[in-house]
Write an enzyme that holds these catalytic residues in place. Structure first.
Site, mmCIF file in Angstrom:
data_model
loop_
_atom_site.group_PDB
_atom_site.id
_atom_site.type_symbol
_atom_site.label_atom_id
_atom_site.label_comp_id
_atom_site.label_asym_id
_atom_site.label_seq_id
_atom_site.Cartn_x
_atom_site.Cartn_y
_atom_site.Cartn_z
ATOM 1 N N GLY A 1 105.381 33.993 69.623
ATOM 2 C CA GLY A 1 106.588 34.466 68.469
ATOM 3 C C GLY A 1 106.285 33.974 67.213
ATOM 4 C CG HIS B 1 115.072 33.930 58.767
ATOM 5 N ND1 HIS B 1 114.712 35.207 58.220
ATOM 6 C CD2 HIS B 1 115.085 33.867 59.983
ATOM 7 C CE1 HIS B 1 114.483 35.941 59.391
ATOM 8 N NE2 HIS B 1 114.598 35.233 60.407
ATOM 9 C CE LYS C 1 110.947 33.599 59.045
ATOM 10 N NZ LYS C 1 109.964 33.288 60.018
#
Length: 272
Positions: free
Chosen positions: A101, A158, A162
């Site tokens: 991911g 986000h 991040k």
């Protein structure tokens, strides 16, 4: 319980790492057999349950990736590009399913992932949720149906920790839109406009990144023409959706032939 597929989680101390550990432990289909962290991390050598603020669970955090991955059925990896590339090689040696991911990888990183996939089953996606992968398919279909009179903009939001932008999911959506239009995303991508940019180029796909607070993940694909707009939207409010998707991928990958797969494959959404 010992006959359930054994899962190793990388980046155990991170937000996603801890969510993955909790979700694996709550599952009746897999079991946690390993937790990895980088050398020198405070958690190394400690029981991962205790490190997370709870009771011991009998799994110690290690920085020895080969030792942890060798007995595993799958490794679930939401870390950083350099670490993921290293894990891919080790997972390939162990013939272990590698669920990736991690986002923000370069072309060189992806080439090394592709090389590892010649020997192991790799499932890589910028987003593991069912809803997002349905959104990818919808984006491709809408882009295919609408001509260049409709401008396409991908907007993502986000949390403030991040480190990469656009998000991996935003790039998935941009790739889907470009594929629907029959063009290369590299040729039509516009990133975060600033200053005197001139008018918008017809046929281009724009990307915009918002970072703030604890936003888990929000993605919009806007199709805008004169007099009308269409917005496709997905909002994730709980990281557990990504963890559940990753576990689904790890299970799906058992017994598959070596190769690189996506969540569209896992969910049966690949176009024939």
């Amino acid at each position: 319980m010992t006959d359930l597929p054994g899962i190793v989680i990388t980046g155990a101390s991170g937000r996603m790492g801890q969510m993955l550990i909790e979700t694996v432990r709550a599952s009746d289909r897999v079991r946690l057999i390993g937790a990895l962290e980088r050398p020198g991390h405070d958690w190394v050598g400690h029981d991962v349950g205790e490190a997370m603020g709870g009771a011991e669970i009998g799994v110690r955090v290690t920085d020895d990736a080969l030792e942890a991955i060798a007995p595993a059925h799958a490794v679930i990896d939401f870390t950083a590009p350099a670490a993921t590339v290293n894990f891919a090689g080790i997972a390939a040696q162990a013939r272990c399913v590698h669920v990736i991911g991690t986002t923000g990888m370069t072309g060189e990183d992806l080439a090394r992932i592709e090389a590892a996939a010649r020997h192991a089953t790799i499932i890589r996606a910028g987003n593991m949720s069912l809803g997002v992968n349905l959104l990818v398919q919808l984006t491709k279909q809408v882009a295919r149906a609408l001509d260049e009179d409709f401008d396409i903009e991908v907007i993502e939001a986000h949390h403030n920790q991040k480190v990469d932008a656009p998000s991996g999911t935003a790039l998935m959506l941009g790739e889907a839109a470009a594929e629907g239009r029959g063009v290369s995303l590299d040729a039509v991508s516009d990133r975060g406009r600033d200053g005197i940019t001139g008018k918008r180029e017809k046929g281009h796909i724009g990307f915009h990144a918002i970072r703030g607070g604890d936003i888990v993940g929000e993605h919009d694909v806007l199709f805008a023409a004169t007099g009308e707009r269409i917005t496709l939207r997905h909002v994730a409010s709980d990281r557990a959706v990504f963890a559940r998707g990753a576990i689904k991928a790890a299970l799906w990958g058992q017994g598959r032939k070596p190769g690189e797969y996506s969540m569209l494959d896992v969910l049966g959404l690949t176009e024939n």
